[in-house]
Design a protein around this motif. Structure first.
Motif, short mmCIF file in Angstrom:
data_model
loop_
_atom_site.label_atom_id
_atom_site.label_comp_id
_atom_site.label_asym_id
_atom_site.label_seq_id
_atom_site.Cartn_x
_atom_site.Cartn_y
_atom_site.Cartn_z
N GLU A 57 0.80 -1.27 0.02
CA GLU A 57 -0.05 -0.01 -0.05
C GLU A 57 0.78 1.12 -0.08
O GLU A 57 1.97 1.29 0.72
N ALA B 231 0.65 5.51 0.50
CA ALA B 231 0.13 6.99 0.66
C ALA B 231 1.04 7.86 0.18
O ALA B 231 2.24 7.94 0.19
N GLN C 180 -1.39 12.92 1.90
CA GLN C 180 -2.23 11.81 2.77
C GLN C 180 -1.52 11.63 4.05
O GLN C 180 -2.04 11.49 5.33
N ARG D 278 -2.24 2.71 8.43
CA ARG D 278 -2.79 2.92 6.84
C ARG D 278 -4.47 2.82 6.94
O ARG D 278 -4.98 3.83 5.97
N ALA E 105 -6.38 6.22 7.06
CA ALA E 105 -6.21 7.19 5.87
C ALA E 105 -7.72 7.72 5.64
O ALA E 105 -7.42 9.12 5.34
N ILE F 279 -3.92 7.21 -1.74
CA ILE F 279 -3.71 6.16 -1.12
C ILE F 279 -4.07 4.96 -2.03
O ILE F 279 -4.85 5.16 -2.86
#
Lengths: 461, 461
Positions: free
Chosen positions: A253, A255, A259, A323, A326, A372
């Motif tokens: 993942e 960002a 973010q 995470r 977000a 994201i």
């Protein structure tokens, strides 16, 4: 002389004695059956019918087909692009009561469920078997709805999306015929792939009532690394290398700096406000240990400026909580504003060009747009925070979304990685598909000649 | 008064000036364009047209569509069920000249090729990149043909079949329209899944001319184990456990005692004449080492009576040579006899019931039927050795094939895991698909109303 009855009234009169209080036309019930999670305005159906079996679905469809009344399948109502809205009125077919897990075959790692089963519920049911269903999208969603919108999630980089994990379906066609597609065999070369025709068709070709799904074994061990980079290009390069190395990647993942700033502001943290990756490995303990070493070297070589390796499950959970904060952090930038979530997906190597290109466009507007993404698949979301009451902001947000899709298509990508088309993206389908869109229309006319199934979604006829 | 020209003559007259000597009606060329690998009798087309581009394909199809002339797409001609035969005459569209690898995107691990590229050729081209295309069927086959028949191979247990590995297609529709489906993004939720509609359609809905394919990294290390068991049930139980453990399995192949006896007779070896598994692990050296230990324990617990672990690459190759000799060994049981290869695929846990059930049927006949299978997918082949000139043997072979399919369907399986339907299995489609077969016919009529594309394959209209 009496007026002829409206088609809808004829259908409701016929359904009333069969469904009793499972047929509702009250405003409150109708209002619950719209796309409440979407950036699009709600559009309530004329009536809601709560069905309990494939045969009941067939009965409703046969009747609606005969009278040309629209049918909008409804599961948990969590789709993002207005898929469960009823812009042409008609009946919302509430499938949430079809929520039985019909069979679990642990030896073959598959299961068969009714369409209304919530995916979290399935995983609770499966826990004792050591198996799980690996599409882990953020929303509270039914498996039928997930199949209908070809949903994916953070572990798609490893296990695939609904496209890869649905083995077979029971579908009711608009004329009430019940078909079974696919089956429990892991592969088959026996005729047309009807399963994939319905996965992602967003209920415009029929109603999915049962699904046979592939399951996976719960991995023995996992390991999580969070690391930041000077720029998106460096982060993406690390992802490309990790994918090529064939590491036991489970989640990747990303960002962006905006973010991360939002996350800090929301959570009071002091994380680096720079492009950040979360990478989870999963497999046997030996493999995870080995690959974690390789991964650390590899992100360091790619220029990681900060790195945090979770030492245990608790620490890993803490990294993933960051995470998962977000979306709330993004929304907290403008309380009361829902935001339009973009959803393009491009080849992974094109991510830097795509993200840098759109970031420039965003900077030329007044819109905040934290990013994201499920970067291992090349899919990312920007939450475009705009006030729908403000025409200038609305225009800017639509401009960004449209520029982003144009950019993604020019890079060999798609307008939507996982949210689907619904009402929100149908304006982009001609640019994305060209002549292939005509073929989609041909198929729709062939299977649903009266255009009763979720009319006006994906494309106009 | 002159006779009106036959539709075929009209089409050939129009094509002759465009294609010159790439249009042939000579007996020798026509005879090469039939299903030479199939157990079915050949059926030559009236003419062969060798095309070089998507546009040329479109031109031929437009003309044939206007005049109702059948078109049979032809790649390497290696399909097993008569898919390239022309029982209704017409034109064999030879695509073997469309053999360019158009692009390789190493960073994104994908490539785009023309349909006539032979898979072995693609892998030679890819070697320097460290990547490969992982569908490794036995035949000399084109990638277009492999997509059209939804082919798979020994590594499908790990990488999936053509179903999972085709990202996008260029397809010419019967009316000459050119459509592009899918794309290079790893996932998309943008509209109907047209890619999967054409993968496995055996050329009955249009002609695949280009393919975008997923590639995989060549694994760092592999490890091979060959082991035998007292019975099929014990071998299958070992496979189920290995799959559930999530080991880095790359290939899991099974031979039965009859097959092993044939291998011994053919190669002069003294291998145990008992159900035998070949299991290959692949991944990083650390993972392979670890999983090889687990695997050895696990097959021992499952009751393996003999076990040979390859100590190095050469030893592994020797074990796999035994596996690959199976087909030749089978055919050597009756020199000059081609044999009918069955192809059912069932849930892995149903393999013992399926194999034991059919073995009893075989024993009640005079037919020899060695068994070899991709057992990790639940797919196996029995080579039914019969003399097509002998009506009694022919009837027995057809009886076994038909009983086997009946049994597989009753166990939740399919009549064909990877060979497709063609002419040979269309009699079983109603039993396998029920109402869904009507939907397949609806789609065929919608996309190919003049029924020019490979008519009479998969089902009759």
């Amino acid at each position: 002389m009496t007026q002829p009855a409206r088609p809808l009234d004829t259908v409701l009169s016929a359904l009333a004695p069969v469904f009793g209080d499972r047929l509702s036309t009250t405003q409150a019930v109708r209002d619950q059956h719209t796309a409440l999670e979407s950036w699009l305005p709600p559009d309530a159906p004329d009536a809601v019918v709560m069905v309990r079996s494939t045969e009941e679905v067939a009965e409703v469809l046969k009747l609606c087909n005969a009278h040309g009344v629209p049918v909008v399948p409804f599961g948990a109502g969590s789709s993002m692009e207005g898929q469960v809205n009823a812009p042409q009125g008609g009946i919302s077919l509430d499938l949430s009561g079809m929520d039985k897990v019909l069979s679990v075959n642990a030896e073959d790692m598959d299961c068969t469920v009714q369409c209304g089963v919530i995916r979290q519920r399935l995983n609770e049911d499966l826990r004792a078997s050591g198996l799980f269903f690996p599409v882990d999208l953020g929303a509270h969603a039914t498996l039928g709805g997930m199949a209908a919108t070809r949903a994916s999630g953070t572990t798609t980089v490893r296990y695939g999306s609904m496209r890869e994990l649905v083995l077979g379906l029971t579908v009711v066609l608009p004329d009430g015929r019940i078909v079974r597609t696919g089956g429990r065999a892991r592969k088959s070369a026996a005729g047309y792939d009807l399963t994939h025709l319905f996965v992602g068709a967003e209920g415009t070709l029929g109603v999915i009532t049962e699904l046979t799904l592939r399951l996976a074994g719960i991995p023995e061990a996992t390991s999580t690394l969070m690391c930041s980079f000077d720029n998106i290009g460096a982060a993406t390069a690390a992802v490309v290398t990790a994918l090529q190395f064939g590491l036991c990647l489970n989640r990747i993942e990303l960002a962006d700096a905006v973010q991360m700033a939002a996350i800090n502001a929301h959570g009071g943290s002091t994380l680096p406000e720079a492009p950040t990756l979360w990478i989870e490995l999963a497999g046997s303990a030996a493999t995870v240990d080995h690959d974690a070493d390789v991964l650390r070297d590899l992100v360091q070589d790619a220029g990681a400026t900060g790195m945090e390796q979770a030492k245990n499950a608790e620490a890993a959970a803490a990294l993933w909580r960051i995470r998962h904060s977000a979306l709330y952090a993004s929304r907290a930038l403008r309380p009361g504003i829902k935001g339009l979530s973009t959803d393009v997906c491009v080849p992974v190597s094109a991510l830097p060009a795509c993200i840098e290109g759109i970031t420039e466009v965003v900077r030329s507007t007044s819109i905040q747009a934290p990013l994201i993404g499920h970067v291992g698949d090349g899919n990312f979301h920007m939450v475009l925070l705009f006030d729908p009451e403000d025409p200038n902001e609305t225009a800017e947000a639509r401009h960004i979304n449209s520029k982003l899709i144009e950019l993604a298509l020019s890079l060999g990508g798609t307008s939507t990685g996982e949210h689907g088309v619904g009402l929100g993206k149908k304006g982009y389908m001609a640019a994305e598909h060209g002549t292939a869109l005509d073929l989609m229309r041909d198929l729709k006319r062939c299977i649903d000649p009266a255009n009763i199934m979720n009319p006006g979604k994906i494309f106009d006829l």
